[in-house]
Design an enzyme around this catalytic site. Structure first.
Site, short mmCIF file in Angstrom:
data_model
loop_
_atom_site.label_atom_id
_atom_site.label_comp_id
_atom_site.label_asym_id
_atom_site.label_seq_id
_atom_site.Cartn_x
_atom_site.Cartn_y
_atom_site.Cartn_z
N ASP A 36 0.84 -1.21 0.00
CA ASP A 36 0.00 0.00 0.00
C ASP A 36 0.87 1.26 0.00
O ASP A 36 0.56 2.25 -0.66
CB ASP A 36 -0.91 0.00 1.24
CG ASP A 36 -1.77 -1.25 1.32
OD1 ASP A 36 -2.20 -1.74 0.27
OD2 ASP A 36 -1.99 -1.73 2.45
N HIS A 63 -5.32 -3.56 5.37
CA HIS A 63 -4.69 -3.93 4.10
C HIS A 63 -5.73 -4.45 3.11
O HIS A 63 -5.49 -5.40 2.39
CB HIS A 63 -3.61 -4.98 4.36
CG HIS A 63 -2.80 -5.35 3.16
ND1 HIS A 63 -2.15 -4.40 2.37
CD2 HIS A 63 -2.53 -6.55 2.59
CE1 HIS A 63 -1.52 -5.02 1.39
NE2 HIS A 63 -1.73 -6.31 1.48
#
Length: 340
Positions: free
Chosen positions: A160, A188
């Site tokens: 990310d 996530h």
């Protein structure tokens, strides 16, 4: 690595599909690192071939590989300092990370059981999705075994961060993404991913009409790759890069390098500075910038007080999504009749 020795460093890596292209890329990268003295592989199929192939690479690291038979998992994990877990099935079009839960949850549970029995002091890096659930699974298994050290358990959310650094380049024009540090917090998956562009260093100016699409692209970048591959796979190459980047940071910190900070999904109550973040978010697991050191996660940095009004809204959606995923992982272990 034996007690008191830093020169003999072993990394164990488990993958339910070891010959997946993801690992065929990351493993040579691991061998190229002078920080790793032994790379130990475990899989239910294909390990001997992958091990033989890797053993031809000129590297300081010794490569060993094991199958399930003859206590292969135990042999792979013996004396491991770092255990990296990218095990499980990849996402396909239309799949969410929750769709992967029923398969990947059991794989992570069983592997962590092996870690608890064989190398309980190893640093555990969980890549297997859904991370929002698999990290709580790992924590609960280690708790049951009486060997849980929150400082040594990490959910790898680096992809990310990598996406945020990369995608913002289209706006800033900065050619080197490593020169821009962007905290990405939360979880996530999808809306639980909260990129804090307001806290970028150096500061970045993002036009209002481009901020929303940029945030969404970071949050759902995995979908972009799954769709582009037409069902033939998920984000494996970028994940391999991100996974090794985080692993290398952990190893460097263990070996004494200072000032290493990486966002990671951790058990907040067990990390210095985490209690305040847990109280503010209402969840025990959350990704924030973590100061890494010889003991692992040495301090959680609280960046919540400086978020923008737009980011506060993102955080509300994040917390709602995280609570359910965390509870799902905890309940999975609680309902398991026996952890094997």
């Amino acid at each position: 690595m034996k007690a008191g020795q830093l020169a003999d460093f072993k990394m164990s890596l488990y993958q339910a599909k070891l010959i997946d292209f993801q690992l065929s890329v990351v493993l040579p990268a691991a061998l190229a690192s002078p920080l790793i003295d032994e790379l130990s592989l475990f899989d239910v199929v294909g390990t001997p071939g992958v091990t033989a192939d890797l053993s031809h690479i000129s590297s300081v690291a010794k490569v060993t590989g094991y199958l399930k038979e003859n206590d292969g998992l135990k042999k792979a994990l013996t004396d491991a300092d770092v255990v990296v877990i990218p095990a499980g099935v990849p996402r396909k079009p239309g799949m969410t990370r929750d769709d992967l839960f029923n398969i990947n949850a059991g794989i992570v549970r069983d592997l962590i059981t092996g870690v608890a029995e064989t190398c309980p002091k190893a640093f555990i890096l969980v890549i297997s999705n859904p991370v929002n659930s698999t990290v709580p699974i790992a924590a609960e298994v280690m708790k049951k075994a009486g060997v849980f050290d929150p400082k040594r358990l990490f959910g790898v959310t680096t992809l990310d961060v990598v996406r945020a650094e990369t995608f913002v380049q289209d706006i800033t024009g900065e050619k080197d993404p490593s020169k821009t540090v962007i905290p990405v917090i939360g979880g996530h998956s999808g809306e639980t991913i909260v990129p804090l562009f307001s806290q970028a260093k150096p500061a970045v100016k993002i036009p209002t009409d481009k901020l929303g699409p940029l945030v969404k692209r970071v949050q759902f970048g995995g979908d972009e790759v799954v769709q582009a591959k037409g069902g033939a796979g998920s984000a494996t190459l970028s994940m391999a890069y991100a996974g090794f980047r985080f692993t290398e940071s952990v190893i460097k910190a263990i070996k004494g390098e200072k000032n290493i900070v990486e966002p990671s999904f951790v058990y907040l109550p067990g990390v210095s500075g985490g209690d305040a973040i847990a109280k503010e978010t209402g969840v025990d697991f959350f990704s924030v910038p973590i100061e890494l050191g010889p003991s692992g996660a040495e301090k959680a940095q609280n960046v919540l007080s400086s978020v923008s009004s737009e980011e506060k809204q993102l955080l509300e959606a994040c917390k709602t999504g995280l609570k359910g995923s965390i509870d799902k992982g905890v309940e999975f272990v609680a309902k398991s009749p026996e952890t094997k």
